[in-house]
Design a protein around this motif. Structure first.
Motif, PDB file in Angstrom:
ATOM      1  N   GLU A  30       4.363  -9.259   0.721  1.00  0.00           N
ATOM      2  CA  GLU A  30       4.046  -8.563   1.892  1.00  0.00           C
ATOM      3  C   GLU A  30       2.649  -8.356   2.387  1.00  0.00           C
ATOM      4  OE1 GLU A  30       5.349  -7.487   6.029  1.00  0.00           O
ATOM      5  OE2 GLU A  30       6.905  -8.253   4.294  1.00  0.00           O
ATOM      6  N   LEU A  31       2.076  -7.686   1.335  1.00  0.00           N
ATOM      7  CA  LEU A  31       0.519  -7.371   1.495  1.00  0.00           C
ATOM      8  C   LEU A  31      -0.335  -8.562   1.501  1.00  0.00           C
ATOM      9  CD1 LEU A  31       0.271  -4.325  -0.936  1.00  0.00           C
ATOM     10  CD2 LEU A  31      -0.092  -4.257   1.491  1.00  0.00           C
ATOM     11  N   ARG A  32      -0.004  -9.505   0.978  1.00  0.00           N
ATOM     12  CA  ARG A  32      -0.814 -10.622   0.848  1.00  0.00           C
ATOM     13  C   ARG A  32      -0.472 -11.366   1.991  1.00  0.00           C
ATOM     14  NH1 ARG A  32       0.393 -12.462  -5.759  1.00  0.00           N
ATOM     15  NH2 ARG A  32      -1.146 -11.104  -6.533  1.00  0.00           N
ATOM     16  N   ALA A  33       0.783 -11.577   2.436  1.00  0.00           N
ATOM     17  CA  ALA A  33       1.110 -12.331   3.877  1.00  0.00           C
ATOM     18  C   ALA A  33       0.192 -11.581   5.194  1.00  0.00           C
ATOM     19  CB  ALA A  33       2.566 -12.083   4.167  1.00  0.00           C
ATOM     20  N   ARG A  34      -0.242 -10.293   4.857  1.00  0.00           N
ATOM     21  CA  ARG A  34      -0.837  -9.693   5.629  1.00  0.00           C
ATOM     22  C   ARG A  34      -2.564  -9.758   5.600  1.00  0.00           C
ATOM     23  NH1 ARG A  34       2.446  -4.239   7.738  1.00  0.00           N
ATOM     24  NH2 ARG A  34       4.646  -5.060   7.182  1.00  0.00           N
ATOM     25  N   GLY A  35      -2.840 -10.496   4.656  1.00  0.00           N
ATOM     26  CA  GLY A  35      -4.188 -10.841   4.516  1.00  0.00           C
ATOM     27  C   GLY A  35      -4.833  -9.803   3.479  1.00  0.00           C
ATOM     28  N   HIS A  36      -4.207  -8.963   2.660  1.00  0.00           N
ATOM     29  CA  HIS A  36      -4.658  -8.238   1.812  1.00  0.00           C
ATOM     30  C   HIS A  36      -4.569  -8.604   0.468  1.00  0.00           C
ATOM     31  CE1 HIS A  36      -5.024  -5.026   4.867  1.00  0.00           C
ATOM     32  NE2 HIS A  36      -3.845  -5.180   5.052  1.00  0.00           N
ATOM     33  N   GLU A  37      -5.478  -8.158  -0.656  1.00  0.00           N
ATOM     34  CA  GLU A  37      -5.251  -8.376  -2.011  1.00  0.00           C
ATOM     35  C   GLU A  37      -4.282  -7.575  -2.635  1.00  0.00           C
ATOM     36  OE1 GLU A  37      -8.667  -9.273  -4.380  1.00  0.00           O
ATOM     37  OE2 GLU A  37     -10.194  -9.528  -2.504  1.00  0.00           O
ATOM     38  N   ALA A  38      -3.539  -8.000  -3.564  1.00  0.00           N
ATOM     39  CA  ALA A  38      -2.681  -6.858  -4.148  1.00  0.00           C
ATOM     40  C   ALA A  38      -2.509  -7.479  -5.659  1.00  0.00           C
ATOM     41  CB  ALA A  38      -1.242  -6.639  -3.349  1.00  0.00           C
ATOM     42  N   VAL A  39      -2.185  -6.339  -6.572  1.00  0.00           N
ATOM     43  CA  VAL A  39      -2.097  -6.751  -7.992  1.00  0.00           C
ATOM     44  C   VAL A  39      -1.087  -5.437  -8.230  1.00  0.00           C
ATOM     45  CG1 VAL A  39      -4.302  -5.636  -8.757  1.00  0.00           C
ATOM     46  CG2 VAL A  39      -2.881  -7.006 -10.296  1.00  0.00           C
ATOM     47  N   ALA A  40      -0.067  -5.892  -8.984  1.00  0.00           N
ATOM     48  CA  ALA A  40       0.731  -4.786  -9.319  1.00  0.00           C
ATOM     49  C   ALA A  40       0.475  -4.740 -11.132  1.00  0.00           C
ATOM     50  CB  ALA A  40       2.263  -5.228  -9.182  1.00  0.00           C
TER      51      ALA A  40
END
Length: 231
Positions: A30-40
Motif C-alpha cells: 500500500e505504501l509503495r502504491a502511494r509512492g513511498h519507499e517501504a521496507v519491513a
C-alpha cells in the motif's frame, strides 16, 4: 498553478514477537502504491542467540542513510524501536498496538507492570468472547481467512532470551512519537493502550480500525493514518 507532488518518505517497519517481516506485506504494498519507499525488517525472533540488541542492529541497518525515515513498530517491536531512536536519527516513530517500555524494563516485566493481563481478561468478559488466549480469538478474528491461511507458514515463536533483556535506553528518545491503538484489539484493549500511552509517554493514543494485527486486517486504513503528519 500546478499542485506540488507529495513528498515520498521512507518507512521502516518493525514486526512484533517472532519477527516475521511478512506481517507488514500488505502495508508495504500500500505504501509503495502511494509512492513511498517501504521496507519491513525480518528479525531473528526465534534465535536464542539473538535478542533486543540484535533486533536494534537489524533495524538500524535497514534505516541506513535515511535520517528522516518513519519508523513503525508493532506489538513487541515497541521495545526495539526506542533503542533504535537512541542510536540513529529518525524522523517519526509510530507505535501500532505496541508495548511501550520504560527505560531498563524487560518485556517480561512489562506485562505485570502495566496490568496487561487484567485488562485483556476484563475486555474479554465485557465483550463476550473467551478469556483463554488463542490465536483465532485474539489475533485473527478480523483478518481475512485467506490472509490468515497464508500467514501460517510465516509464524514462528519468540525466543525466551528477548523477554529477559532490558530496553537499553536512559530515557525515551526525543523523536516525535505517535501511538495508534486499534479499536478492536483484543490482546491490548484500546482503553488499556490509551492509559499506557498517557502514563508512560504523556500523549494521547489515536484510534484506528482493526484488531491487534491491523496491518493484515485493515492495511489501507492503517496507511491512511501512517501518512498523516509526516516529517
Amino acid at each position: 498553478m500546478e499542485r506540488a507532488e507529495a513528498r515520498a518518505n521512507v518507512f521502516v517497519l518493525v514486526p512484533g514477537a517472532g519477527g516475521a517481516a511478512w506481517y507488514w506485506h500488505r502495508v508495504v504494498a500500500e505504501l509503495r502504491a502511494r509512492g513511498h519507499e517501504a521496507v519491513a525488517v525480518d528479525l531473528p525472533g526465534a534465535d536464542e542467540s539473538s535478542g533486543l540488541p540484535q533486533y536494534a542492529d537489524a533495524v538500524v541497518e535497514a534505516i541506513g542513510d535515511h535520517p528522516d525515515a518513519v519508523l513503525v513498530a508493532q506489538s513487541m517491536g515497541g521495545f526495539t524501536a526506542p533503542m533504535v531512536c537512541a542510536r540513529v536519527p529518525v524522523g517519526l516513530l509510530v507505535l501500532v498496538n505496541a508495548m511501550v517500555p520504560l527505560p531498563g524494563e524487560t518485556p517480561g516485566q512489562w506485562w505485570g507492570a502495566t496490568g496487561s493481563e487484567r485488562a485483556r481478561v476484563a475486555a474479554a468478559e465485557a465483550g463476550g468472547y473467551g478469556t483463554e488466549f488463542d490465536l483465532d480469538t485474539y489475533f485473527l478474528h478480523d483478518v481475512p481467512p485467506e490472509i490468515a491461511a497464508a500467514g501460517a507458514e510465516h509464524q514462528r515463536p519468540e525466543a525466551d532470551v528477548a523477554f529477559n533483556q532490558p530496553c537499553d535506553i536512559e530515557r525515551w528518545p526525543d523523536t516525535t512519537t505517535r501511538v495508534l491503538a486499534a479499536a478492536g484489539d483484543r490482546f491490548f484493549p484500546v482503553d488499556f493502550q490509551r492509559r499506557v500511552a498517557r502514563d508512560r509517554l504523556g500523549i494521547e493514543a489515536e484510534t484506528i480500525p482493526g484488531g491487534h494485527l491491523a496491518a493484515l486486517s485493515h492495511p489501507s486504513q492503517l496507511v491512511d493514518r501512517l501518512v498523516e503528519r509526516l516529517p
